[in-house]
Design a protein around this motif. Structure first.
Motif, PDB file in Angstrom:
ATOM      1  N   GLY A  34       0.814  -1.200   0.000  1.00  0.00           N
ATOM      2  CA  GLY A  34       0.000   0.000   0.000  1.00  0.00           C
ATOM      3  C   GLY A  34       0.855   1.260   0.000  1.00  0.00           C
ATOM      4  N   LEU A  35       0.185   2.402  -0.057  1.00  0.00           N
ATOM      5  CA  LEU A  35       0.841   3.702  -0.062  1.00  0.00           C
ATOM      6  C   LEU A  35       0.639   4.350   1.302  1.00  0.00           C
ATOM      7  CD1 LEU A  35       2.295   5.956  -1.678  1.00  0.00           C
ATOM      8  CD2 LEU A  35       0.028   6.778  -2.375  1.00  0.00           C
ATOM      9  N   THR A  36       1.737   4.751   1.931  1.00  0.00           N
ATOM     10  CA  THR A  36       1.696   5.298   3.289  1.00  0.00           C
ATOM     11  C   THR A  36       1.990   6.791   3.267  1.00  0.00           C
ATOM     12  OG1 THR A  36       2.361   3.213   4.302  1.00  0.00           O
ATOM     13  CG2 THR A  36       2.748   5.220   5.579  1.00  0.00           C
ATOM     14  N   LEU A  37       1.209   7.543   4.030  1.00  0.00           N
ATOM     15  CA  LEU A  37       1.469   8.964   4.264  1.00  0.00           C
ATOM     16  C   LEU A  37       1.878   9.127   5.718  1.00  0.00           C
ATOM     17  CD1 LEU A  37       1.435  11.982   3.510  1.00  0.00           C
ATOM     18  CD2 LEU A  37      -0.997  12.010   4.138  1.00  0.00           C
ATOM     19  N   ASP A  38       3.107   9.607   5.911  1.00  0.00           N
ATOM     20  CA  ASP A  38       3.618   9.891   7.252  1.00  0.00           C
ATOM     21  C   ASP A  38       3.514  11.397   7.456  1.00  0.00           C
ATOM     22  OD1 ASP A  38       4.916   9.993   9.651  1.00  0.00           O
ATOM     23  OD2 ASP A  38       6.884   9.428   8.882  1.00  0.00           O
ATOM     24  N   SER A  49       0.043   8.652  10.839  1.00  0.00           N
ATOM     25  CA  SER A  49       0.379   7.878   9.651  1.00  0.00           C
ATOM     26  C   SER A  49      -0.864   7.159   9.133  1.00  0.00           C
ATOM     27  CB  SER A  49       1.475   6.870   9.979  1.00  0.00           C
ATOM     28  OG  SER A  49       1.835   6.121   8.844  1.00  0.00           O
ATOM     29  N   ALA A  50      -0.970   7.046   7.819  1.00  0.00           N
ATOM     30  CA  ALA A  50      -2.098   6.341   7.210  1.00  0.00           C
ATOM     31  C   ALA A  50      -1.605   5.553   6.001  1.00  0.00           C
ATOM     32  CB  ALA A  50      -3.183   7.320   6.793  1.00  0.00           C
ATOM     33  N   THR A  51      -2.136   4.369   5.814  1.00  0.00           N
ATOM     34  CA  THR A  51      -1.785   3.529   4.671  1.00  0.00           C
ATOM     35  C   THR A  51      -3.055   3.151   3.922  1.00  0.00           C
ATOM     36  OG1 THR A  51       0.170   2.605   5.786  1.00  0.00           O
ATOM     37  CG2 THR A  51      -0.718   1.370   3.913  1.00  0.00           C
ATOM     38  N   VAL A  52      -3.013   3.286   2.596  1.00  0.00           N
ATOM     39  CA  VAL A  52      -4.158   2.939   1.763  1.00  0.00           C
ATOM     40  C   VAL A  52      -3.704   2.011   0.637  1.00  0.00           C
ATOM     41  CG1 VAL A  52      -5.295   5.154   2.226  1.00  0.00           C
ATOM     42  CG2 VAL A  52      -3.871   4.899   0.183  1.00  0.00           C
ATOM     43  N   HIS A  53      -4.668   1.325   0.078  1.00  0.00           N
ATOM     44  CA  HIS A  53      -4.427   0.497  -1.100  1.00  0.00           C
ATOM     45  C   HIS A  53      -5.223   1.117  -2.245  1.00  0.00           C
ATOM     46  CE1 HIS A  53      -2.248  -2.780   0.939  1.00  0.00           C
ATOM     47  NE2 HIS A  53      -2.971  -2.410   1.990  1.00  0.00           N
TER      48      HIS A  53
END
Length: 305
Positions: A42-46, A51-55
């Motif tokens: 997935g793609l993570t935003l720190d 922090s959040a991770t999405v697919h």
């Protein structure tokens, strides 16, 4: 909405995470290890607030696998704009809007030389992000503002829809009556911040603390603002003072992405920043000794290394 990020660097990656979290179908165009990581984990935003991770809906290096979308967030490096514009053609539908969020003030004009003009809008991103590692986007600072419009600044349904999507995802996407003013307001600041922190190997704190360095910074700001006004851009009369007040409030350790690229031996976007100021100044009859000096100092590092 169906939205593609071309490509999924700092800006595209930030918006890809936010828009996916908000329920939109986002296609992330990436390559190499970054793409592999997005596909696998997935793609993570720190970000400062967590922090959040999405697919994402799709992760690919081939826009033809995506097909037509409602909007394309265009955030590639300046030197790859033309090739990326050609590559994104399979994602154009009848009403697709392409919004460039690149450094400088020439991206929309350059896109129009490759893509049908009725697809191309204009925009400016005010956010500090970078690819921290494969599949990971890091945001520094709490600001995230995206100003965009049709190239003539008229209101349109497709711009309103994308603005609503970005606002609903938690970022700022205000309306603007004059997109050219918004672009040049950032360019005036960035031409100085990019050129001085990169050529001087220094930080904002150094610029504020040392009067000669601050004087250089302010001279570049004044020079670039003069270019904009000579080209008919309605910058506020006190914009130079506003820029300096803004800079005094920045974190002392802050530097432009150009300075970080110099440090890591990466290619520089100077043709679209200091180089653009020199070129546009020449076209407009404005002398650019400060931007010319910064351009000359950075030119040996243009290709990295």
């Amino acid at each position: 909405m169906k939205i593609a990020t071309m490509a999924t660097g700092g800006i595209g990656g930030y918006l890809a995470v936010k828009l996916t979290e908000a329920g939109h179908e986002v296609a992330t165009i990436a390559r190499g290890a970054h793409l592999d990581a997005i596909r696998q984990a997935g793609l993570t935003l720190d970000a400062p607030d967590g922090s959040a991770t999405v697919h994402p809906w799709k992760a690919t290096d081939d826009p033809a696998e995506v097909g037509p979308v409602d909007a394309i967030i265009f955030g590639v490096k300046g030197d790859t704009l033309e090739s990326a514009a050609e590559a994104c053609r399979p994602m154009l539908g009848p009403e697709t809007v392409v919004v460039p969020f690149l450094n400088g003030v020439e991206a929309a004009t350059r896109l129009c030389a490759v893509l049908p003009e009725d697809h191309v809008a204009n925009g400016v991103a005010q956010i500090s992000t970078t690819i921290a590692g494969p599949g990971v986007i890091r945001q520094t600072g709490g600001f995230a503002r995206f100003v965009f419009a049709e190239r003539d600044s008229r209101r349109s349904a497709r711009i309103d829809a994308l603005r609503s999507a970005i606002s609903g995802a938690g970022a700022s996407a205000p309306e603007t009556a004059d997109i050219d003013v918004a672009l040049w307001q950032k360019f005036v600041l960035f031409s100085a911040m990019s050129g001085v922190t990169a050529a001087g190997r220094c930080t904002i704190g150094d610029i504020v603390a040392h009067a000669p360095l601050g004087g250089l910074f302010r001279a570049v700001v004044a020079e670039t603002a003069a270019i904009g006004r000579a080209r008919g851009v309605a910058l506020p009369d006190d914009w130079e003072d506003q820029v300096w007040t803004t800079v005094e409030g920045f974190p002392p350790g802050m530097r432009a992405s150009t300075a970080i690229d110099v440090e890591h031996g990466r290619p520089l976007e100077i043709e679209w920043v200091s180089g653009a100021a020199v070129r546009l100044g020449r076209e407009s009859g404005v002398l650019t000794p400060m931007n010319s000096a910064l351009y000359a100092l950075l030119l040996p590092f243009k290709n990295g290394g």
